[in-house]
Design a protein around this motif. Structure first.
Motif, PDB file in Angstrom:
ATOM      1  N   SER A 184       0.828  -1.204   0.000  1.00  0.00           N
ATOM      2  CA  SER A 184       0.000   0.000   0.000  1.00  0.00           C
ATOM      3  C   SER A 184       0.861   1.253   0.000  1.00  0.00           C
ATOM      4  CB  SER A 184      -0.907   0.012   1.236  1.00  0.00           C
ATOM      5  OG  SER A 184      -0.140   0.230   2.409  1.00  0.00           O
ATOM      6  N   SER A 210     -13.075  -1.571  -1.405  1.00  0.00           N
ATOM      7  CA  SER A 210     -12.424  -0.521  -0.623  1.00  0.00           C
ATOM      8  C   SER A 210     -13.471   0.296   0.130  1.00  0.00           C
ATOM      9  CB  SER A 210     -11.619   0.402  -1.542  1.00  0.00           C
ATOM     10  OG  SER A 210     -12.495   1.158  -2.368  1.00  0.00           O
ATOM     11  N   LYS A 226      -8.035  -0.242   4.588  1.00  0.00           N
ATOM     12  CA  LYS A 226      -8.855   0.541   3.675  1.00  0.00           C
ATOM     13  C   LYS A 226      -9.469  -0.284   2.562  1.00  0.00           C
ATOM     14  CE  LYS A 226      -6.314   4.850   4.414  1.00  0.00           C
ATOM     15  NZ  LYS A 226      -5.552   5.946   3.748  1.00  0.00           N
ATOM     16  N   ARG A 227      -9.000  -1.531   2.404  1.00  0.00           N
ATOM     17  CA  ARG A 227      -9.563  -2.379   1.350  1.00  0.00           C
ATOM     18  C   ARG A 227      -9.352  -3.846   1.709  1.00  0.00           C
ATOM     19  NH1 ARG A 227      -4.975  -0.433   2.010  1.00  0.00           N
ATOM     20  NH2 ARG A 227      -5.488   1.360   0.726  1.00  0.00           N
TER      21      ARG A 227
END
Length: 224
Positions: free
Chosen positions: A49, A135, A120-121
């Motif tokens: 990420s 997400s 976040k996802r």
């Protein structure tokens, strides 16, 4: 609603040996904050990420401590931080513990997974196959869609959306996909960046040609 109703199906992925510079470029071009890492058989082995790319020696953001504090910092922590700031390949920076869900996971459970694990996802799996990703933005889009659509029209909206996505997949002039399309009844909202006025007009024409579409709401942002 389940994960399959909102997930992005065309997932950008990288391999463990992918150079970090290529990952950064991929994230920028696809407007994503993370990408799954897959092996040569397509199995997911990690995720990388934006957070993994923050502390980099190339841009002078690697972590620095006073000598006395560094002397008290465990060697394992220092080694991990060095790998994050100097590693050249994905497998040197990626998180190996990947939290996943399946296509039939309810959105309420997806939200709980994101919140509980502070992520976040979440990649969506069909057995060992990566088939999508959900997400936080997808959940917000689902909320927007549900606020504008009635439950009675949900099945029709889903069929219209699937037809739009099917037609988009056949086009080489755009990267619009699941996250760019919200259908409420016969109205289609188009979101996201477009690279030219020609692309904007072509997207509108494509959607207007889908049976059941009664209107196109242009929410697109010009990148030209």
């Amino acid at each position: 609603m389940n994960a399959s109703d909102v997930m992005i199906r065309a997932v950008a992925t990288v391999g463990p040996d992918t150079p970090i510079a290529e990952v950064a470029k991929l994230m920028m071009l696809n407007d994503v904050s993370a990408v799954p890492v897959v092996d040569d058989k397509g199995g997911i082995v990690g995720i990388i990420s934006e957070a993994d790319l923050l502390r980099r020696e190339e841009i002078g953001t690697e972590r620095h401590r006073p000598w006395w504090l560094e002397a008290m910092t465990p060697a394992t922590t220092l080694a991990a931080e060095f790998a994050k700031s100097h590693g050249k390949r994905v497998d040197e920076l990626m998180s190996k513990e990947v939290i996943t869900a399946t296509e039939d996971t309810p959105l309420a459970q997806i939200a709980a997974i994101l919140e509980r694990n502070r992520i976040k996802r979440v990649p969506i799996m069909r057995g060992s196959e990566l088939v999508g990703i959900v997400s936080q933005a997808n959940l917000v889009q689902a909320l927007a869609s549900s606020a504008m659509a009635t439950q009675d029209g949900w099945d029709e909206s889903r069929m219209i959306k699937q037809e739009i996505l099917s037609r988009l997949e056949q086009q080489t002039w755009t990267d619009f996909g699941n996250r760019n399309v919200i259908v409420t009844g016969g109205n289609v909202h188009l979101w996201g960046l477009v690279g030219s006025q020609a692309e904007r007009k072509a997207l509108t024409a494509l959607v207007e040609g889908v049976p059941g579409v009664t209107g196109v709401i242009d929410e697109m942002i010009a990148a030209y």
